[in-house]
Structure formats: structure tokens, C-alpha cells
Design a protein around this motif. Structure first.
Motif, PDB file in Angstrom:
ATOM      1  N   PRO A 186      -9.428  52.568  20.653  1.00 58.98           N
ATOM      2  CA  PRO A 186     -10.548  53.397  21.123  1.00 58.98           C
ATOM      3  C   PRO A 186     -11.198  54.231  20.009  1.00 58.98           C
ATOM      4  N   GLU A 190     -10.818  48.670  23.798  1.00 62.01           N
ATOM      5  CA  GLU A 190      -9.768  49.268  24.629  1.00 62.01           C
ATOM      6  C   GLU A 190      -8.481  49.472  23.838  1.00 62.01           C
ATOM      7  N   ARG A 201     -14.831  44.082  24.189  1.00 59.78           N
ATOM      8  CA  ARG A 201     -14.234  45.054  25.123  1.00 59.78           C
ATOM      9  C   ARG A 201     -12.749  45.251  24.812  1.00 59.78           C
TER      10      ARG A 201
END
Ligand code: ADP
Ligand code: ASP
Ligand code: MG
Length: 423
Positions: free
Chosen positions: A39, A36, A32
Motif C-alpha cells: 500500500p 493491496e 490492484r
């Protein structure tokens, strides 16, 4: 092959990194965080089985039969990775990250049919790239492949590293991250030697030697893929430091990217070989060649060879072979002992091969002298020696293995350290 790279990274997590559910959740967080922060970069994950799982499967097979059929062994062994990829994929999906677990067949990883030790022949990257293009994280089972018959194969122990680097090569990834349970590649096994130091960079040739001589942090064939396809490769910790790669870890680079070329970069050891000695045979080249052709006919890999003169013009010939083929090698020699005019054959399993590796050996002399001086200070006797341009290996009694590693490590202090801090 064009050197242009795609905006994709491959992240491989080893057995300890996915050894418990809490750790699989942590891996999902690393994925994750990377998505983030970057992207526009796709992530492909490759996983091992949970730590200890593959060992359990091997033991299970051996408790069931004496000689597991290799094809069936692969069906069994490949099951460990199926569990972890499903768990991580479901964790990612629940956290709002589209993900899909893929077995080797689905990821199109084609291998030879050499069950339990198959070689990757090709990877059709279209499926993986198409998932990445759709914003999905493919979570691929490491260590397994599929052969021409559609049968499951495995790549040899520790083979998930190979899957990761081969996929990175196939999709032309920007980087392949090997996340593991230590912060990178060390000057020696940090679990054996407390003064081991984290290396900032290691070149392919050194890493190939270190891996094949016992540094199990990377599989030898993964390094080979990285070198051949110029895959940017970094080894780093799953548990320590920011997950922002590039800050931590060890980069595996080409020789010309090394700022310094220390004489010795790493000290490694292996204890999984046996020495077989054919005693008192006549030093006849024809008989000697007979010894080796017998072993080669049986497909036995020989590592070290030495010949030592004994009384009455006879010689003792010693070879080291992998533990698993040592009995066959012993029986092979015993069967021809009279034919080659030898007195007998003996086997010694209490041995360790300790090696010093460094690209700087190409440019410096005196390594052998320092190795022997250091071992002599501890009164450690050497029974066999093997050298190449960038390594020197010595065979010592197994009980002295750790001491030998430590004295050789301390002897060559000019390691290319990252931080200069001792662990
Ligand atoms: P993974 O399960 O993540 O693939 P491995 O157990 O295969 O991890 O490899 C990591 C282990 O390799 C470390 O725990 C360490 O004990 C061992 N190791 C041996 N030599 C070295 C070295 N020179 N540098 C780093 N680790 C090493
Ligand atoms: N699970 C396999 C093994 O333990 C492959 C790997 O972990 O890389 O050997
Ligand atoms: Mg490993």
C-alpha cells in the motif's frame, strides 16, 4: 545521481498482455494486487498498443502512400497506445483505483525529432510523481514522445520498453517490471527452441548484446537506460505465476551480481539483414575506403564486413546491412563498381545471423572451436563471422537458421538455469 530510490514501481505491459479486453482487465487486477500488497508503493503503468495494432497502422500507411511522411507516420503509429491507456485507466477507475491516462506530452517525455526512431532526451518526472503522491496510477502511453516543436514522435518498434525504463530512471523507481508473454529471458527464443531455459539473471552487457542480436524480449535501448541509471529491471510473465514480482522472472543485473559466469548465456538470431558482395575488386586500400565512405555518406549502418581473396590478386568484399537500407546500399555500390575496379555487385537476402552471447567468454577460450564443430556436424556453412569480447556471430543460409540455433544451444549446455526444468 543519488542511488536513493523512491517507493514507486513501474509496470510495463506489452502488446499481447493488452491484446484483448479480457487481458486489460487482467492487467488491472495485477495493478490492484500490487497496490493491496504494497500500500505504500506507488504504481506507474506503461502500455503498448494491442498486439498487431502497430503492424496494422504501418500497413494502413503503406496502402495509402508509397513513402509515408515520417512526421505523419508518427501521428498515426502513436495512436495505438492511446487506445490501451484509456481502456486500462477506465477499468481501474471503475474498480475504485484512481488512475489517469497520459500521452507523452502529458507525461513530459521529450525526444529528438528523429521521427519513427526518436531518442528520449529527458523526462520531467514532476507530473508523474505528483500523481503518484495523490494516490493516482498514471497510465502512460509507451513508444511515444514529444519533440521540441511539440510534435509527436515514436521511439522505434518495441519502444515501450524504453519508455518504461526511462520513466523508472526519471522517478528513481524501486523496480521496473517488464510484463510480457513469456516468463522471462530465455537461453534462446522459447518459440524457436523447445529446450530453451528460463534464465534467473542476465547481466547488462549480455542483455545488450542479446537484444541487439535478436532477442526481442527487451529493446536494446531500454537495457542501456537500465545500465546507465542502475534501474532494477525484471522481465516476467503477465499470465503465469503469482504477480508478486521478485519470485518469478529474469533479473537484469550488473556483472558483479552474477554468481556464475557461464561461457554462453544465450543464443540469438536475426533474419532482417542482407549481404552485399562487391566481386573481384583490387585490394587497394584507397578503393576500399571509397566503398565505405559512400555507404557512410548515405547514413547506412554496416554490421559485418569480410574480405576474401580470389584469383589474380583480387578480393571479394562483403558487408551486411539492414534489410530496409539494402537496396540503397546495392545501388550505391553499383554506381561506383567501375571506379573501384570491381567485376560486379550481388545481393543475398537468404541469410541469418546466429550469435552466441556470454560474459564468460571474457574468461574462457575455445568458444569459436565449439561453434564451428557444432555447425560442421550439421554441415552448415558459415559465410561471415563477427566477434567481440562477449559474443560470436556467424552468418549462415537462412534455411539453416533454426537448426543452427538449436545445435549451438545444445552445444553450450551450462546455461544459468532457474529451475533446471526443460520447457
Ligand atoms: P511484448 O509485446 O510484451 O513487448 P515482445 O514480442 O516484444 O513482447 O517480446 C517477447 C517475445 O520475445 C517472446 O514472445 C519471444 O518469442 C521473443 N524472444 C526472442 N528471444 C527471446 C529470449 N531469449 N527470451 C525470451 N523471449 C524471447
Ligand atoms: N506498439 C509498438 C510496437 O508494436 C511499441 C511496443 O509495442 O513496444 O512496436
Ligand atoms: Mg516488446
Amino acid at each position: 545521481m543519488s542511488s536513493e530510490r523512491n517507493p514507486i514501481v513501474v509496470m510495463k505491459f506489452g502488446g499481447t498482455s493488452v491484446g484483448e479486453v479480457s487481458r486489460i482487465k487482467h492487467v488491472a487486477e495485477i495493478v490492484r494486487e500490487h497496490r493491496e500488497k504494497h500500500p505504500n508503493v506507488g504504481v506507474i503503468v506503461v502500455l503498448s498498443a494491442m498486439a498487431g495494432e502497430t503492424n496494422k497502422l504501418v500497413a494502413l500507411a503503406k496502402s495509402c502512400v508509397d513513402r509515408p511522411n515520417p512526421r505523419e507516420m508518427d501521428v498515426l503509429l502513436a495512436s495505438g497506445e492511446q487506445i490501451t491507456i484509456a481502456l486500462l485507466a477506465m477499468r481501474l477507475i471503475e474498480g475504485g483505483i484512481p488512475a489517469k491516462s497520459l500521452l507523452a506530452q502529458q507525461a513530459q517525455i521529450s525526444t529528438t525529432s528523429d521521427h519513427t526512431n526518436a531518442l528520449i532526451e529527458s523526462i520531467d518526472a514532476r507530473q508523474l510523481v505528483s500523481l503518484v503522491d495523490q494516490g493516482i496510477v498514471p497510465v502512460v502511453a509507451g513508444f511515444q514522445g514529444i519533440d521540441e516543436q511539440g510534435d509527436i514522435t515514436t521511439l522505434g518498434r518495441g519502444g515501450s520498453d524504453i519508455t518504461a525504463v526511462a520513466i523508472a530512471a526519471a522517478v528513481k523507481a524501486q523496480t521496473c517490471f517488464i510484463y510480457t508473454d513469456v516468463p522471462g529471458v530465455f537461453s534462446t527464443d522459447p518459440r524457436t527452441c523447445k529446450s530453451a531455459r528460463l534464465l534467473e539473471r542476465v547481466c547488462h552487457e549480455e542483455m545488450l548484446e542479446m537484444a541487439s542480436l535478436g532477442a526481442k524480449v527487451l529493446h536494446t535501448r531500454s537495457v542501456y537506460f537500465a545500465m546507465r541509471y542502475q534501474v532494477p529491471l525484471v522481465v516476467l510473465s503477465t499470465f503465469e505465476g503469482p504477480c508478486n514480482p521478485g519470485v518469478n522472472g529474469t533479473w537484469i543485473v550488473s556483472e558483479d551480481e552474477l554468481m556464475e559466469k557461464p561461457v554462453v548465456t544465450g543464443v540469438t538470431y536475426r533474419t532482417d539483414e542482407a549481404r552485399i558482395v562487391v566481386e573481384g575488386m583490387s585490394a587497394d586500400i584507397g578503393k576500399m575506403s571509397r566503398l565505405f565512405s559512400e555507404l557512410s555518406d548515405k547514413g547506412i549502418f554496416i554490421d559485418m564486413i569480410s574480405q576474401e581473396s580470389v584469383e589474380s590478386g583480387a578480393v571479394n568484399v562483403s558487408v551486411t546491412v539492414p534489410d530496409e537500407s539494402s537496396l540503397v546500399a546495392l545501388e550505391t555500390f553499383q554506381a561506383i563498381v567501375e571506379e573501384v575496379g570491381a567485376l560486379g555487385v550481388k545481393i543475398d537476402r537468404d541469410i541469418a545471423k546466429v550469435s552466441v552471447v556470454g560474459i564468460g567468454m571474457k574468461y574462457h577460450t575455445g568458444v569459436a572451436a565449439r561453434v564451428f564443430e557444432a555447425l560442421a556436424r550439421e554441415r552448415i556453412g558459415v559465410t561471415m563471422i563477427n566477434t567481440s569480447e562477449i559474443k560470436m556471430s556467424v552468418l549462415v543460409p537462412r534455411k539453416y537458421c533454426e537448426v543452427a540455433v538449436r545445435v549451438l544451444h545444445d552445444e553450450f549446455t551450462e546455461f544459468n538455469v532457474t529451475t533446471g526444468e526443460e520447457r
